[in-house]
Write a protein that holds these residues in place. Structure first.
Motif, PDB file in Angstrom:
ATOM      1  N   GLY A 138       2.495  10.434   6.313  1.00  0.00           N
ATOM      2  CA  GLY A 138       3.379  11.324   5.386  1.00  0.00           C
ATOM      3  C   GLY A 138       4.581  11.768   6.066  1.00  0.00           C
ATOM      4  N   ASN A 139       4.906  13.087   5.949  1.00  0.00           N
ATOM      5  CA  ASN A 139       6.205  13.584   6.632  1.00  0.00           C
ATOM      6  C   ASN A 139       5.752  14.519   7.637  1.00  0.00           C
ATOM      7  OD1 ASN A 139       5.405  15.870   5.187  1.00  0.00           O
ATOM      8  ND2 ASN A 139       7.184  16.296   4.242  1.00  0.00           N
ATOM      9  N   PHE A 140       4.696  14.136   8.094  1.00  0.00           N
ATOM     10  CA  PHE A 140       4.177  15.279   9.403  1.00  0.00           C
ATOM     11  C   PHE A 140       4.962  14.751  10.493  1.00  0.00           C
ATOM     12  CE2 PHE A 140       0.013  17.221   8.298  1.00  0.00           C
ATOM     13  CZ  PHE A 140       0.179  17.379   6.816  1.00  0.00           C
TER      14      PHE A 140
ATOM     15  N   LEU B  28      -1.597  15.606   1.567  1.00  0.00           N
ATOM     16  CA  LEU B  28      -1.864  15.019   0.064  1.00  0.00           C
ATOM     17  C   LEU B  28      -0.264  14.719  -0.562  1.00  0.00           C
ATOM     18  CD1 LEU B  28      -3.149  13.708  -2.141  1.00  0.00           C
ATOM     19  CD2 LEU B  28      -4.016  16.083  -2.812  1.00  0.00           C
ATOM     20  N   ALA B  29       0.328  15.904  -0.535  1.00  0.00           N
ATOM     21  CA  ALA B  29       1.701  15.707  -1.226  1.00  0.00           C
ATOM     22  C   ALA B  29       2.732  14.711  -0.665  1.00  0.00           C
ATOM     23  CB  ALA B  29       2.270  16.984  -1.485  1.00  0.00           C
ATOM     24  N   SER B  30       2.641  14.869   0.587  1.00  0.00           N
ATOM     25  CA  SER B  30       3.317  13.967   1.522  1.00  0.00           C
ATOM     26  C   SER B  30       2.941  12.464   1.396  1.00  0.00           C
ATOM     27  CB  SER B  30       4.029  14.620   2.758  1.00  0.00           C
ATOM     28  OG  SER B  30       3.048  14.416   3.783  1.00  0.00           O
ATOM     29  N   LEU B  31       1.940  12.292   1.355  1.00  0.00           N
ATOM     30  CA  LEU B  31       1.380  10.750   1.621  1.00  0.00           C
ATOM     31  C   LEU B  31       1.493  10.301   0.142  1.00  0.00           C
ATOM     32  CD1 LEU B  31      -2.311  10.951   3.099  1.00  0.00           C
ATOM     33  CD2 LEU B  31      -0.318   9.851   3.923  1.00  0.00           C
ATOM     34  N   LEU B  32       1.501  11.047  -0.987  1.00  0.00           N
ATOM     35  CA  LEU B  32       1.759  10.439  -2.325  1.00  0.00           C
ATOM     36  C   LEU B  32       3.361  10.094  -2.449  1.00  0.00           C
ATOM     37  CD1 LEU B  32      -0.181  12.769  -4.571  1.00  0.00           C
ATOM     38  CD2 LEU B  32      -0.781  10.441  -4.062  1.00  0.00           C
ATOM     39  N   ASP B  33       4.102  10.830  -1.869  1.00  0.00           N
ATOM     40  CA  ASP B  33       5.505  10.526  -1.759  1.00  0.00           C
ATOM     41  C   ASP B  33       5.856   9.525  -0.919  1.00  0.00           C
ATOM     42  OD1 ASP B  33       7.960  11.541  -2.568  1.00  0.00           O
ATOM     43  OD2 ASP B  33       8.511  12.286  -0.506  1.00  0.00           O
ATOM     44  N   ALA B  34       5.174   9.368   0.369  1.00  0.00           N
ATOM     45  CA  ALA B  34       5.394   8.190   1.171  1.00  0.00           C
ATOM     46  C   ALA B  34       5.003   6.931   0.848  1.00  0.00           C
ATOM     47  CB  ALA B  34       4.920   9.026   2.868  1.00  0.00           C
TER      48      ALA B  34
HETATM   49  C1  LIG Z   1       6.876  17.410   3.291  1.00  0.00           C
HETATM   50  O1  LIG Z   1       6.730  16.845   2.018  1.00  0.00           O
HETATM   51  C2  LIG Z   1       5.965  17.914   1.336  1.00  0.00           C
HETATM   52  C3  LIG Z   1       5.852  17.392  -0.008  1.00  0.00           C
HETATM   53  O2  LIG Z   1       6.165  16.260  -0.259  1.00  0.00           O
HETATM   54  C4  LIG Z   1       7.179  19.015   1.023  1.00  0.00           C
HETATM   55  O3  LIG Z   1       6.674  20.049   0.300  1.00  0.00           O
HETATM   56  C5  LIG Z   1       7.523  19.498   2.596  1.00  0.00           C
HETATM   57  O4  LIG Z   1       8.711  20.324   2.498  1.00  0.00           O
HETATM   58  C6  LIG Z   1       8.020  18.535   3.362  1.00  0.00           C
HETATM   59  N1  LIG Z   1       8.106  18.900   4.738  1.00  0.00           N
HETATM   60  C7  LIG Z   1       9.008  18.312   5.503  1.00  0.00           C
HETATM   61  C8  LIG Z   1       9.363  19.154   6.796  1.00  0.00           C
HETATM   62  O5  LIG Z   1      10.099  17.725   5.073  1.00  0.00           O
END
Ligand SMILES: *[C@@H]1O[C@H](CO)[C@@H](O)[C@H](O)[C@H]1NC(C)=O
Ligand SMILES: *[C@@H]1O[C@H](CO)[C@@H](O)[C@H](O)[C@H]1NC(C)=O
Ligand SMILES: *[C@@H]1O[C@H](CO)[C@@H](O)[C@H](O)[C@H]1NC(C)=O
Length: 410
Positions: free
Chosen positions: A102-104, A216-222
């Motif tokens: 994700g974006n971790f 979850l949100a960032s995986l859906l995005d990535a």
């Molecule tokens: C990571 O993604 C989440 C959901 O898409 C977002 O809310 C959050 O701000 C993002 N975090 C970073 C560090 O980009």
């Protein structure tokens, strides 16, 4: 005491996609969480089921054979896509997709990995230590399901359930551990002990309310482009094992599609056949799906039936497979076989006649084994092929002629 501690994320050594179904079904009794598990990942497909929630979940299955032997599998899932697997040998998370982080940040992933390793290690040791106090009887199996859901783009529900021997045992509700109804005094006892550990409860709460929904949100995005990928199905029909005298089982196979939602129905014209039986949508190894849909009919009813497939990748151009087409093909194949057999008999009779004349040079080739000889100049290997032919009579008759041919060819 670290028992159930850091229930967290990603996971364990997984033996491939085939375990998915068994892992999921073994959680069937975790009723609270079951709805989230069975919710397919539906993205970009306008389908009634698209209202269902998207989920991320972590699955852990720990088997304890005796006080010195235990084995744990764990894995992380975005809907029905396995994104992480725990490698118990190296003690690391295997990221199965390029977008599994994700974006971790690297650092957060490292921390989660350390937390998971500590948790899984402690889980095994602590369960062994507490087994007799908790009245766990060897051999036993513990399962943990941890995850969160999103509905309409918003985090909705998070859950943590535990099972003992395949039945609901406890869950984490609000900020404490609760025994499952019917799990008895054993579960009450375990929860009483767990509830003493405030730090563990805080970690679990943070993972449920913050880490999981963010992941979850960032995986859906990535993973969006892969998750929304449209792959067209292939469809074909076949005859299944006969359901009884004078009856046919028509089978329509639909395979290789993505995403998972699909509509398949046996039809007569525009009329859906209510007897249509739909199987489970099963995973192919390449991440696409397979479905089998059957219809039990009398032999007379089969004519005119079609199998119709609707899928988001088809853009409204449904696939329609005619049962008739198939049976005509079968009839053609049967006719062809009969014609060939008749020809063989005729040829056979001719050879018998000709062999009495002893003077043919270029006989017809009645057996496939002979057709290889044009590719095979070596008389011995061809002789060997001839031996494979079942008809020894033909062999003996042909050997002479074939030698003549070999001479001509070489
Ligand atoms: C990571 O993604 C989440 C959901 O898409 C977002 O809310 C959050 O701000 C993002 N975090 C970073 C560090 O980009
Ligand atoms: C524990 O179980 C494992 C796996 O079944 C077995 O190989 C081992 O011998 C057992 N050990 C004891 C002490 O029973
Ligand atoms: C699952 O639940 C059903 C009904 O509650 C029960 O009959 C069954 O034994 C349970 N399965 C396992 C493996 O515990």
């Amino acid at each position: 005491m670290l028992l159930l501690l850091l229930l967290l994320f990603k996971g364990l050594p997984c033996h491939g996609a085939s375990t998915v179904a068994s892992l999921l079904s073994s959680f069937h009794n975790l009723s609270a969480a079951h709805s989230s598990l069975s919710a397919p990942l539906l993205l970009g497909f306008h389908h009634p089921a698209a209202e269902e929630p998207l989920s991320y979940h972590f699955i852990q299955i720990s088997s304890f054979a005796n006080h010195s032997w235990a084995y744990t599998q764990a894995s992380g899932w975005l809907g029905e896509v396995e994104t992480e697997a725990w490698d118990s040998v190296s003690g690391t998370i295997r990221f199965l997709k390029p977008w599994s982080h994700g974006n971790f940040s690297k650092e957060e992933v490292k921390n989660l990995e350390a937390l998971l390793e500590l948790y899984l290690h402690s889980f095994t040791t602590e369960v062994q230590v507490f087994a007799s106090q908790f009245q766990f009887e060897y051999p036993f199996e513990l399962q943990v399901l941890f995850g969160c859901q999103m509905r309409a783009g918003k985090p909705s529900e998070s859950f943590l359930n535990g099972a003992y021997q395949g039945s609901d045992f406890l869950s984490f509700q609000g900020n404490s551990w609760k025994p499952s109804p019917g799990a008895g005094s054993r579960a009450q006892n375990v929860c009483r002990v767990l509830n003493h550990y405030r730090v563990i409860k805080e970690i679990v709460q943070r993972l449920l309310s913050d880490t999981c929904p963010r992941l979850l949100a960032s995986l859906l995005d990535a993973g969006k482009s892969e998750l929304e990928q449209q792959v067209k199905p292939e469809a074909w029909v076949s005859k299944g094992p006969s359901p009884g005298p004078g009856r046919l089982l028509l089978v329509c196979h639909v395979s290789g599609f993505h995403p998972k939602p699909v509509w398949v129905m046996w039809m007569r014209g525009e009329q859906e056949q209510p007897g249509t039986q739909r199987g489970d949508v099963l995973p192919n190894a390449d991440g696409t799906w397979y479905l089998r849909v059957t219809l039990d009919v009398t032999s007379g009813e089969a004519a005119g039936l079609t199998c119709r497939v609707k899928h988001s990748s088809l853009g409204g151009h449904d696939i329609i497979i005619h049962w008739d087409g198939n049976s005509i093909l079968l009839i053609l194949i049967c006719l062809t076989v009969i014609v060939i057999l008749v020809m063989l008999v005729v040829v056979d009779l001719r050879f018998k006649k000709q062999s009495s004349n002893q003077n043919i040079l270029y006989p017809h080739v009645p057996n496939p084994a002979f057709s290889t000889r044009t590719n095979t100049r070596d008389p011995r290997s061809s002789g060997h092929l001839l031996c494979l032919a079942q008809d020894l009579w033909i062999k003996s008759k042909f050997l002479k002629n074939w030698k003549t041919l070999v001479v001509l060819y070489t």
